[in-house]
Scaffold this motif. Structure first.
Motif, mmCIF file in Angstrom:
data_model
loop_
_atom_site.group_PDB
_atom_site.id
_atom_site.type_symbol
_atom_site.label_atom_id
_atom_site.label_comp_id
_atom_site.label_asym_id
_atom_site.label_seq_id
_atom_site.Cartn_x
_atom_site.Cartn_y
_atom_site.Cartn_z
ATOM 1 N N GLY A 280 22.325 -58.439 -14.076
ATOM 2 C CA GLY A 280 21.480 -58.072 -12.946
ATOM 3 C C GLY A 280 21.900 -56.712 -12.379
ATOM 4 O O GLY A 280 23.025 -56.263 -12.574
ATOM 5 N N LEU A 281 20.976 -56.085 -11.660
ATOM 6 C CA LEU A 281 21.260 -54.766 -11.080
ATOM 7 C C LEU A 281 21.873 -54.932 -9.696
ATOM 8 O O LEU A 281 21.588 -55.893 -8.989
ATOM 9 N N GLU A 282 22.722 -53.961 -9.312
ATOM 10 C CA GLU A 282 23.245 -53.940 -7.944
ATOM 11 C C GLU A 282 22.411 -52.955 -7.129
ATOM 12 O O GLU A 282 22.004 -51.906 -7.634
ATOM 13 N N CYS A 283 22.119 -53.296 -5.875
ATOM 14 C CA CYS A 283 21.359 -52.350 -5.023
ATOM 15 C C CYS A 283 22.351 -51.297 -4.517
ATOM 16 O O CYS A 283 22.923 -51.422 -3.443
ATOM 17 N N ASP A 284 22.585 -50.306 -5.403
ATOM 18 C CA ASP A 284 23.593 -49.312 -4.970
ATOM 19 C C ASP A 284 22.931 -47.944 -4.839
ATOM 20 O O ASP A 284 23.541 -46.900 -5.083
ATOM 21 N N GLY A 285 21.617 -47.965 -4.556
ATOM 22 C CA GLY A 285 20.945 -46.670 -4.362
ATOM 23 C C GLY A 285 20.431 -46.105 -5.670
ATOM 24 O O GLY A 285 19.585 -45.237 -5.702
ATOM 25 N N SER A 286 20.938 -46.614 -6.834
ATOM 26 C CA SER A 286 20.466 -46.016 -8.107
ATOM 27 C C SER A 286 19.524 -46.971 -8.837
ATOM 28 O O SER A 286 19.204 -46.783 -9.998
ATOM 29 N N SER A 287 19.097 -48.073 -8.161
ATOM 30 C CA SER A 287 18.275 -49.054 -8.910
ATOM 31 C C SER A 287 16.786 -48.682 -8.790
ATOM 32 O O SER A 287 15.928 -49.413 -9.279
ATOM 33 N N GLY A 288 16.507 -47.572 -8.053
ATOM 34 C CA GLY A 288 15.125 -47.076 -8.027
ATOM 35 C C GLY A 288 14.130 -48.102 -7.508
ATOM 36 O O GLY A 288 13.016 -48.217 -8.009
ATOM 37 N N GLY A 289 14.562 -48.904 -6.530
ATOM 38 C CA GLY A 289 13.608 -49.850 -5.910
ATOM 39 C C GLY A 289 13.336 -51.051 -6.787
ATOM 40 O O GLY A 289 12.542 -51.925 -6.436
ATOM 41 N N LEU A 290 14.023 -51.115 -7.960
ATOM 42 C CA LEU A 290 13.795 -52.292 -8.817
ATOM 43 C C LEU A 290 14.579 -53.489 -8.275
ATOM 44 O O LEU A 290 15.485 -53.350 -7.465
ATOM 45 N N CYS A 291 14.241 -54.669 -8.755
ATOM 46 C CA CYS A 291 14.886 -55.920 -8.317
ATOM 47 C C CYS A 291 16.405 -55.815 -8.508
ATOM 48 O O CYS A 291 16.878 -55.535 -9.598
ATOM 49 N N CYS A 292 17.142 -55.990 -7.420
ATOM 50 C CA CYS A 292 18.607 -55.855 -7.503
ATOM 51 C C CYS A 292 19.259 -56.773 -6.460
ATOM 52 O O CYS A 292 18.579 -57.371 -5.625
ATOM 53 N N ARG A 293 20.595 -56.858 -6.506
ATOM 54 C CA ARG A 293 21.330 -57.711 -5.554
ATOM 55 C C ARG A 293 21.941 -56.825 -4.460
ATOM 56 O O ARG A 293 22.665 -55.890 -4.742
ATOM 57 N N GLN A 294 21.633 -57.205 -3.216
ATOM 58 C CA GLN A 294 22.186 -56.475 -2.064
ATOM 59 C C GLN A 294 23.390 -57.258 -1.550
ATOM 60 O O GLN A 294 23.276 -58.440 -1.226
ATOM 61 N N GLN A 295 24.575 -56.654 -1.578
ATOM 62 C CA GLN A 295 25.772 -57.354 -1.070
ATOM 63 C C GLN A 295 25.742 -57.301 0.454
ATOM 64 O O GLN A 295 25.322 -56.316 1.055
ATOM 65 N N PHE A 296 26.168 -58.425 1.054
ATOM 66 C CA PHE A 296 26.160 -58.463 2.530
ATOM 67 C C PHE A 296 27.297 -59.384 2.945
ATOM 68 O O PHE A 296 27.192 -60.587 2.830
ATOM 69 N N TYR A 297 28.421 -58.792 3.368
ATOM 70 C CA TYR A 297 29.606 -59.587 3.707
ATOM 71 C C TYR A 297 29.655 -59.804 5.217
ATOM 72 O O TYR A 297 29.446 -58.882 5.997
ATOM 73 N N ILE A 298 29.906 -61.047 5.611
ATOM 74 C CA ILE A 298 30.016 -61.355 7.045
ATOM 75 C C ILE A 298 31.440 -61.815 7.323
ATOM 76 O O ILE A 298 31.902 -62.816 6.766
ATOM 77 N N ASP A 299 32.147 -61.073 8.171
ATOM 78 C CA ASP A 299 33.513 -61.436 8.548
ATOM 79 C C ASP A 299 33.419 -62.454 9.693
ATOM 80 O O ASP A 299 32.862 -62.145 10.756
ATOM 81 N N PHE A 300 33.921 -63.669 9.476
ATOM 82 C CA PHE A 300 33.742 -64.730 10.501
ATOM 83 C C PHE A 300 34.399 -64.338 11.831
ATOM 84 O O PHE A 300 33.994 -64.812 12.886
ATOM 85 N N ARG A 301 35.410 -63.455 11.750
ATOM 86 C CA ARG A 301 36.047 -63.037 13.009
ATOM 87 C C ARG A 301 35.045 -62.279 13.865
ATOM 88 O O ARG A 301 34.945 -62.472 15.067
ATOM 89 N N LEU A 302 34.240 -61.442 13.209
ATOM 90 C CA LEU A 302 33.296 -60.598 13.953
ATOM 91 C C LEU A 302 32.187 -61.411 14.611
ATOM 92 O O LEU A 302 31.558 -61.004 15.558
ATOM 93 N N ILE A 303 31.905 -62.591 14.065
ATOM 94 C CA ILE A 303 30.834 -63.396 14.685
ATOM 95 C C ILE A 303 31.432 -64.566 15.462
ATOM 96 O O ILE A 303 30.733 -65.485 15.861
ATOM 97 N N GLY A 304 32.757 -64.511 15.660
ATOM 98 C CA GLY A 304 33.409 -65.534 16.497
ATOM 99 C C GLY A 304 33.432 -66.915 15.879
ATOM 100 O O GLY A 304 33.470 -67.921 16.583
ATOM 101 N N TRP A 305 33.383 -66.991 14.539
ATOM 102 C CA TRP A 305 33.440 -68.299 13.900
ATOM 103 C C TRP A 305 34.813 -68.595 13.310
ATOM 104 O O TRP A 305 35.020 -69.635 12.705
ATOM 105 N N ASN A 306 35.768 -67.680 13.505
ATOM 106 C CA ASN A 306 37.075 -67.908 12.864
ATOM 107 C C ASN A 306 37.884 -68.955 13.598
ATOM 108 O O ASN A 306 38.939 -69.366 13.157
ATOM 109 N N ASP A 307 37.393 -69.455 14.743
ATOM 110 C CA ASP A 307 38.155 -70.515 15.438
ATOM 111 C C ASP A 307 37.906 -71.860 14.790
ATOM 112 O O ASP A 307 38.755 -72.730 14.766
ATOM 113 N N TRP A 308 36.744 -72.021 14.131
ATOM 114 C CA TRP A 308 36.486 -73.353 13.526
ATOM 115 C C TRP A 308 36.466 -73.271 12.004
ATOM 116 O O TRP A 308 36.643 -74.307 11.344
ATOM 117 N N ILE A 309 36.357 -72.068 11.423
ATOM 118 C CA ILE A 309 36.427 -71.959 9.959
ATOM 119 C C ILE A 309 37.804 -71.429 9.609
ATOM 120 O O ILE A 309 38.170 -70.316 9.991
#
Lengths: 116, 244
Positions: free
Chosen positions: A1-30
Protein backbone atom coordinates in the motif's frame (compact mmCIF):
# COMPACT_ATOMS: atom_id res chain seq x y z
CA UNK A 1 0.00 0.00 0.00
CA UNK A 2 1.02 3.63 -0.48
CA UNK A 3 1.85 6.02 2.36
CA UNK A 4 0.29 9.51 2.25
CA UNK A 5 3.64 11.23 2.32
CA UNK A 6 2.91 13.98 -0.19
CA UNK A 7 4.25 11.92 -3.12
CA UNK A 8 1.20 9.66 -3.63
CA UNK A 9 -0.38 12.23 -5.98
CA UNK A 10 -3.81 12.06 -4.36
CA UNK A 11 -4.00 8.31 -4.94
CA UNK A 12 -5.39 5.94 -2.28
CA UNK A 13 -2.85 5.86 0.56
CA UNK A 14 -2.54 5.43 4.35
CA UNK A 15 -2.45 8.55 6.50
CA UNK A 16 -0.60 7.97 9.80
CA UNK A 17 -2.21 9.64 12.80
CA UNK A 18 -0.68 9.04 16.23
CA UNK A 19 -2.54 10.06 19.38
CA UNK A 20 -0.50 10.40 22.58
CA UNK A 21 -2.86 9.43 25.44
CA UNK A 22 -1.08 11.92 27.70
CA UNK A 23 -2.12 14.78 25.43
CA UNK A 24 -5.78 13.81 25.60
CA UNK A 25 -5.69 13.11 29.34
CA UNK A 26 -6.29 9.38 29.00
CA UNK A 27 -2.98 8.26 30.48
CA UNK A 28 -4.54 8.04 33.96
CA UNK A 29 -6.69 5.05 33.00
CA UNK A 30 -4.69 3.54 30.11
CA UNK A 31 -1.53 1.97 31.53
CA UNK A 32 -0.12 0.79 28.19
CA UNK A 33 0.50 1.61 25.38
CA UNK A 34 1.22 5.32 25.68
CA UNK A 35 -0.63 6.16 22.48
CA UNK A 36 -2.69 4.85 19.56
CA UNK A 37 -2.06 4.85 15.81
CA UNK A 38 -5.44 6.04 14.55
CA UNK A 39 -4.28 5.70 10.91
CA UNK A 40 -6.87 6.07 8.15
CA UNK A 41 -7.20 5.70 4.38
CA UNK A 42 -7.77 8.56 1.97
CA UNK A 43 -7.27 9.29 -1.73
CA UNK A 44 -8.72 8.42 -5.12
CA UNK A 45 -9.12 5.10 -6.88
CA UNK A 46 -9.08 6.00 -10.61
CA UNK A 47 -9.60 3.26 -13.20
CA UNK A 48 -5.87 3.03 -14.10
CA UNK A 49 -5.15 2.13 -10.44
CA UNK A 50 -6.62 -1.24 -11.36
CA UNK A 51 -3.29 -2.35 -12.78
CA UNK A 52 -1.09 -1.08 -9.95
CA UNK A 53 0.28 -4.17 -8.16
CA UNK A 54 -0.68 -4.32 -4.49
CA UNK A 55 -3.39 -1.70 -4.84
CA UNK A 56 -6.23 -4.23 -5.01
CA UNK A 57 -7.88 -4.72 -1.67
CA UNK A 58 -8.88 -8.31 -2.28
CA UNK A 59 -8.76 -11.17 -4.78
CA UNK A 60 -12.26 -10.22 -5.84
CA UNK A 61 -11.08 -6.68 -6.65
CA UNK A 62 -8.05 -8.03 -8.55
CA UNK A 63 -10.35 -10.10 -10.80
CA UNK A 64 -12.70 -7.16 -11.39
CA UNK A 65 -9.65 -5.03 -12.20
CA UNK A 66 -8.56 -7.53 -14.86
CA UNK A 67 -11.98 -7.10 -16.54
CA UNK A 68 -11.66 -3.32 -16.29
CA UNK A 69 -8.20 -3.36 -17.88
CA UNK A 70 -9.69 -5.24 -20.87
CA UNK A 71 -12.35 -2.56 -21.24
CA UNK A 72 -15.08 -4.90 -20.05
CA UNK A 73 -16.01 -2.77 -17.11
CA UNK A 74 -18.47 -4.82 -15.02
CA UNK A 75 -20.75 -2.00 -13.92
CA UNK A 76 -19.62 1.56 -13.75
CA UNK A 77 -19.12 1.40 -10.00
CA UNK A 78 -16.04 3.29 -8.87
CA UNK A 79 -13.83 1.56 -6.32
CA UNK A 80 -13.03 3.25 -3.05
CA UNK A 81 -10.00 3.55 -0.74
CA UNK A 82 -10.30 1.24 2.30
CA UNK A 83 -8.05 -0.51 4.83
CA UNK A 84 -6.63 -3.71 3.34
CA UNK A 85 -4.50 -4.82 6.29
CA UNK A 86 -5.37 -4.33 9.96
CA UNK A 87 -3.41 -5.37 13.04
CA UNK A 88 -4.22 -6.10 16.66
CA UNK A 89 -3.70 -3.70 19.52
CA UNK A 90 -3.04 -4.95 23.07
CA UNK A 91 -4.15 -2.54 25.75
CA UNK A 92 -3.67 -2.51 29.51
CA UNK A 93 -6.13 -0.22 31.31
CA UNK A 94 -8.23 0.35 34.44
CA UNK A 95 -11.93 -0.35 34.08
CA UNK A 96 -14.62 1.41 36.09
CA UNK A 97 -14.18 -1.08 38.95
CA UNK A 98 -10.45 -0.27 39.20
CA UNK A 99 -9.58 -3.69 37.82
CA UNK A 100 -6.58 -3.87 35.51
CA UNK A 101 -7.69 -5.28 32.16
CA UNK A 102 -5.39 -6.49 29.40
CA UNK A 103 -7.24 -6.75 26.14
CA UNK A 104 -6.03 -7.92 22.70
CA UNK A 105 -8.33 -6.05 20.33
CA UNK A 106 -8.09 -7.43 16.77
CA UNK A 107 -8.33 -5.21 13.64
CA UNK A 108 -7.57 -2.05 15.58
CA UNK A 109 -4.72 -0.47 13.60
CA UNK A 110 -4.75 0.28 9.85
CA UNK A 111 -1.48 -1.04 8.39
CA UNK A 112 -2.25 -0.72 4.64
CA UNK A 113 -4.89 0.83 2.35
CA UNK A 114 -6.09 -0.23 -1.09
CA UNK A 115 -8.87 0.19 -3.67
CA UNK A 116 -11.97 -2.01 -3.52
CA UNK B 1 -2.23 21.60 26.08
CA UNK B 2 -4.96 23.53 24.32
CA UNK B 3 -4.07 27.22 24.36
CA UNK B 4 -6.82 29.72 23.54
CA UNK B 5 -6.07 31.97 20.55
CA UNK B 6 -6.26 35.17 22.63
CA UNK B 7 -3.09 34.26 24.55
CA UNK B 8 -1.25 32.50 21.76
CA UNK B 9 -0.63 34.86 18.85
CA UNK B 10 0.83 32.26 16.47
CA UNK B 11 -1.70 29.49 17.16
CA UNK B 12 -4.30 30.87 14.81
CA UNK B 13 -1.85 31.42 11.98
CA UNK B 14 -0.90 27.82 11.09
CA UNK B 15 -4.29 26.24 10.80
CA UNK B 16 -7.42 27.77 9.36
CA UNK B 17 -10.40 27.20 11.64
CA UNK B 18 -12.04 24.44 9.64
CA UNK B 19 -8.97 22.17 9.53
CA UNK B 20 -8.46 22.67 13.27
CA UNK B 21 -12.11 21.85 13.84
CA UNK B 22 -11.69 18.79 11.61
CA UNK B 23 -8.79 17.63 13.78
CA UNK B 24 -10.87 18.02 16.93
CA UNK B 25 -13.78 16.13 15.33
CA UNK B 26 -11.42 13.42 14.13
CA UNK B 27 -9.91 13.13 17.60
CA UNK B 28 -13.37 12.72 19.13
CA UNK B 29 -14.18 10.07 16.53
CA UNK B 30 -11.00 8.14 17.38
CA UNK B 31 -11.82 8.33 21.11
CA UNK B 32 -15.31 6.97 20.43
CA UNK B 33 -13.80 4.23 18.27
CA UNK B 34 -11.43 3.11 21.06
CA UNK B 35 -14.19 3.16 23.70
CA UNK B 36 -16.59 1.25 21.46
CA UNK B 37 -13.98 -1.46 20.75
CA UNK B 38 -13.49 -1.80 24.52
CA UNK B 39 -17.28 -1.95 24.95
CA UNK B 40 -17.25 1.15 27.14
CA UNK B 41 -19.82 3.96 26.99
CA UNK B 42 -17.37 6.50 28.39
CA UNK B 43 -13.89 6.49 29.84
CA UNK B 44 -13.69 5.34 33.51
CA UNK B 45 -13.43 8.01 36.16
CA UNK B 46 -10.24 7.21 38.10
CA UNK B 47 -10.65 9.07 41.40
CA UNK B 48 -8.35 6.94 43.57
CA UNK B 49 -5.68 4.98 41.65
CA UNK B 50 -4.79 1.43 42.65
CA UNK B 51 -1.76 1.39 45.01
CA UNK B 52 1.22 1.06 42.68
CA UNK B 53 2.74 -1.69 44.89
CA UNK B 54 -0.32 -3.88 44.36
CA UNK B 55 -0.42 -3.11 40.64
CA UNK B 56 3.28 -3.76 40.04
CA UNK B 57 3.14 -7.03 42.02
CA UNK B 58 0.14 -8.30 40.09
CA UNK B 59 1.50 -7.34 36.68
CA UNK B 60 4.84 -8.96 37.52
CA UNK B 61 3.05 -12.24 38.23
CA UNK B 62 1.44 -12.30 34.81
CA UNK B 63 3.15 -13.25 31.58
CA UNK B 64 1.35 -10.43 29.85
CA UNK B 65 3.56 -7.56 30.78
CA UNK B 66 7.16 -6.80 31.78
CA UNK B 67 6.97 -4.07 34.40
CA UNK B 68 9.71 -1.47 34.68
CA UNK B 69 10.53 0.17 38.01
CA UNK B 70 8.40 3.20 37.19
CA UNK B 71 5.40 0.90 36.82
CA UNK B 72 5.23 1.27 33.05
CA UNK B 73 4.40 -1.94 31.31
CA UNK B 74 5.94 -3.39 28.18
CA UNK B 75 3.57 -5.78 26.44
CA UNK B 76 5.69 -8.26 24.54
CA UNK B 77 4.33 -9.21 21.14
CA UNK B 78 4.92 -12.32 19.08
CA UNK B 79 8.41 -11.51 17.84
CA UNK B 80 9.58 -10.45 21.26
CA UNK B 81 10.28 -6.75 21.13
CA UNK B 82 8.08 -4.62 23.31
CA UNK B 83 5.34 -2.98 21.39
CA UNK B 84 1.63 -3.38 21.51
CA UNK B 85 0.58 -5.08 18.35
CA UNK B 86 0.45 -8.82 18.22
CA UNK B 87 -1.78 -10.79 15.94
CA UNK B 88 -4.55 -12.64 17.73
CA UNK B 89 -7.33 -14.57 16.11
CA UNK B 90 -9.97 -13.69 18.65
CA UNK B 91 -10.61 -11.08 21.22
CA UNK B 92 -9.01 -12.15 24.53
CA UNK B 93 -9.09 -10.34 27.84
CA UNK B 94 -7.11 -10.68 31.00
CA UNK B 95 -8.64 -9.01 34.06
CA UNK B 96 -6.77 -8.43 37.33
CA UNK B 97 -9.10 -7.55 40.16
CA UNK B 98 -7.86 -6.53 43.63
CA UNK B 99 -9.58 -7.80 46.79
CA UNK B 100 -11.72 -5.38 48.74
CA UNK B 101 -13.33 -5.74 52.16
CA UNK B 102 -16.82 -4.86 53.19
CA UNK B 103 -17.10 -2.71 56.35
CA UNK B 104 -20.51 -4.31 56.91
CA UNK B 105 -18.95 -7.75 57.22
CA UNK B 106 -17.18 -8.04 60.58
CA UNK B 107 -15.31 -11.20 59.61
CA UNK B 108 -11.66 -10.56 58.76
CA UNK B 109 -11.61 -13.55 56.42
CA UNK B 110 -14.32 -12.14 54.13
CA UNK B 111 -13.36 -10.30 50.97
CA UNK B 112 -14.94 -9.57 47.62
CA UNK B 113 -13.97 -8.74 44.04
CA UNK B 114 -15.79 -6.29 41.79
CA UNK B 115 -15.55 -7.97 38.39
CA UNK B 116 -17.72 -7.71 35.33
CA UNK B 117 -17.69 -9.03 31.80
CA UNK B 118 -16.37 -5.66 30.62
CA UNK B 119 -19.56 -4.96 28.66
CA UNK B 120 -18.93 -8.05 26.58
CA UNK B 121 -22.08 -10.14 27.09
CA UNK B 122 -20.63 -13.33 25.66
CA UNK B 123 -17.28 -13.30 27.45
CA UNK B 124 -16.29 -16.90 28.22
CA UNK B 125 -13.99 -17.49 31.21
CA UNK B 126 -11.17 -19.81 30.18
CA UNK B 127 -9.34 -19.60 33.52
CA UNK B 128 -9.59 -17.71 36.81
CA UNK B 129 -7.18 -17.95 39.73
CA UNK B 130 -7.11 -16.34 43.16
CA UNK B 131 -3.58 -15.30 44.23
CA UNK B 132 -2.93 -15.37 47.99
CA UNK B 133 0.32 -14.45 49.72
CA UNK B 134 1.45 -16.45 52.76
CA UNK B 135 3.99 -15.23 55.34
CA UNK B 136 5.99 -17.50 57.67
CA UNK B 137 6.08 -16.21 61.24
CA UNK B 138 9.31 -16.68 63.27
CA UNK B 139 7.81 -19.23 65.67
CA UNK B 140 9.73 -22.29 66.98
CA UNK B 141 8.53 -25.51 65.31
CA UNK B 142 8.97 -29.08 66.51
CA UNK B 143 12.04 -30.69 64.99
CA UNK B 144 11.30 -32.24 61.60
CA UNK B 145 7.77 -30.84 61.45
CA UNK B 146 6.75 -29.13 58.20
CA UNK B 147 4.41 -26.20 57.65
CA UNK B 148 1.54 -27.99 55.94
CA UNK B 149 -1.82 -26.21 56.03
CA UNK B 150 -5.23 -26.63 54.40
CA UNK B 151 -6.55 -23.50 52.75
CA UNK B 152 -10.33 -23.35 52.21
CA UNK B 153 -11.71 -20.71 49.85
CA UNK B 154 -15.50 -20.42 50.01
CA UNK B 155 -17.24 -18.59 47.18
CA UNK B 156 -20.85 -17.55 47.06
CA UNK B 157 -23.15 -17.91 44.07
CA UNK B 158 -24.39 -14.50 42.85
CA UNK B 159 -27.34 -13.04 44.71
CA UNK B 160 -28.04 -12.33 48.36
CA UNK B 161 -28.17 -15.36 50.68
CA UNK B 162 -27.35 -17.82 47.90
CA UNK B 163 -25.32 -20.98 48.15
CA UNK B 164 -21.60 -21.18 49.05
CA UNK B 165 -19.14 -23.53 47.36
CA UNK B 166 -15.71 -24.65 48.54
CA UNK B 167 -12.30 -24.78 46.85
CA UNK B 168 -9.82 -26.55 49.13
CA UNK B 169 -6.07 -26.96 48.69
CA UNK B 170 -3.37 -28.52 50.88
CA UNK B 171 -0.26 -26.30 50.81
CA UNK B 172 3.24 -26.86 52.18
CA UNK B 173 5.08 -23.61 52.87
CA UNK B 174 8.85 -23.41 52.89
CA UNK B 175 9.17 -19.63 52.45
CA UNK B 176 7.02 -16.53 52.12
CA UNK B 177 5.27 -16.64 48.77
CA UNK B 178 2.21 -16.56 46.51
CA UNK B 179 -0.13 -19.50 45.97
CA UNK B 180 -2.98 -19.79 43.47
CA UNK B 181 -6.46 -21.26 43.90
CA UNK B 182 -8.66 -22.12 40.89
CA UNK B 183 -11.94 -20.12 40.78
CA UNK B 184 -12.93 -20.53 37.14
CA UNK B 185 -16.42 -21.83 37.94
CA UNK B 186 -17.00 -19.06 40.48
CA UNK B 187 -16.17 -16.28 38.04
CA UNK B 188 -18.11 -17.95 35.20
CA UNK B 189 -21.15 -17.90 37.52
CA UNK B 190 -20.75 -14.13 38.07
CA UNK B 191 -20.31 -13.43 34.35
CA UNK B 192 -23.17 -15.75 33.46
CA UNK B 193 -25.56 -13.87 35.74
CA UNK B 194 -24.30 -10.48 34.56
CA UNK B 195 -23.39 -9.73 38.18
CA UNK B 196 -20.50 -7.52 39.24
CA UNK B 197 -19.41 -8.94 42.60
CA UNK B 198 -17.77 -12.15 43.80
CA UNK B 199 -17.92 -12.79 47.58
CA UNK B 200 -15.21 -14.98 49.09
CA UNK B 201 -14.31 -16.26 52.53
CA UNK B 202 -10.75 -17.50 53.06
CA UNK B 203 -10.04 -19.91 55.93
CA UNK B 204 -6.78 -21.61 56.80
CA UNK B 205 -6.73 -24.79 58.90
CA UNK B 206 -3.44 -25.35 60.69
CA UNK B 207 -2.06 -21.87 59.97
CA UNK B 208 -1.81 -20.87 63.61
CA UNK B 209 0.00 -24.02 64.69
CA UNK B 210 2.38 -23.83 61.73
CA UNK B 211 3.15 -20.14 62.20
CA UNK B 212 1.70 -19.16 58.83
CA UNK B 213 -0.20 -15.93 58.12
CA UNK B 214 -2.27 -15.47 54.95
CA UNK B 215 -2.05 -11.81 53.77
CA UNK B 216 -5.60 -10.50 53.30
CA UNK B 217 -6.65 -6.91 52.62
CA UNK B 218 -4.46 -4.59 54.68
CA UNK B 219 -3.59 -0.98 53.74
CA UNK B 220 -0.27 -1.52 55.49
CA UNK B 221 0.68 -4.25 53.03
CA UNK B 222 -0.69 -3.33 49.60
CA UNK B 223 2.05 -5.23 47.78
CA UNK B 224 0.57 -8.51 49.05
CA UNK B 225 -3.10 -7.73 48.57
CA UNK B 226 -4.97 -10.79 47.24
CA UNK B 227 -5.91 -10.48 43.58
CA UNK B 228 -7.95 -12.44 41.08
CA UNK B 229 -6.69 -13.08 37.54
CA UNK B 230 -9.36 -13.87 34.96
CA UNK B 231 -8.47 -14.97 31.42
CA UNK B 232 -11.49 -14.67 29.16
CA UNK B 233 -12.25 -14.89 25.49
CA UNK B 234 -15.04 -13.25 23.53
CA UNK B 235 -17.42 -15.57 21.77
CA UNK B 236 -19.39 -18.59 22.84
CA UNK B 237 -17.46 -21.60 24.08
CA UNK B 238 -19.74 -24.03 22.26
CA UNK B 239 -19.52 -22.62 18.74
CA UNK B 240 -15.81 -21.96 18.33
CA UNK B 241 -14.87 -21.25 14.74
CA UNK B 242 -11.25 -21.98 13.88
CA UNK B 243 -9.63 -20.27 10.93
CA UNK B 244 -7.44 -22.60 8.84
Amino acid sequence: GLECDGSSGGLCCRQQFYIDFRLIGWNDWIIAPSGYYGNYCEGNCPAYMAGVPGSASSFHTAVVNQYRMRGMSPGSVNSCCIPTKLSTMSMLYFDDEYNIVKRDVPNMIVEECGCA
Amino acid sequence: QTVSRETCASCGLGQPDESRQMNVDFLEAVKRHILSRLQMKERPNITHPIPKAAMVTALRKLHSGKVREDGRVEIPNLDGHASYTNEVEEETSEIISFAETDELLSSKTSLFFAISNEGNQNLHVSQANLWLYFKLLPVPLEKGSRRKVTVKVYYQEPGVGSKWHLVEKRVELKRNGWHTFPLTDAVQLVFGEGERRQNLDVRCEGCEGAGVLPALVSPADDAHRPFLVVRARAGDAKHRIRKR
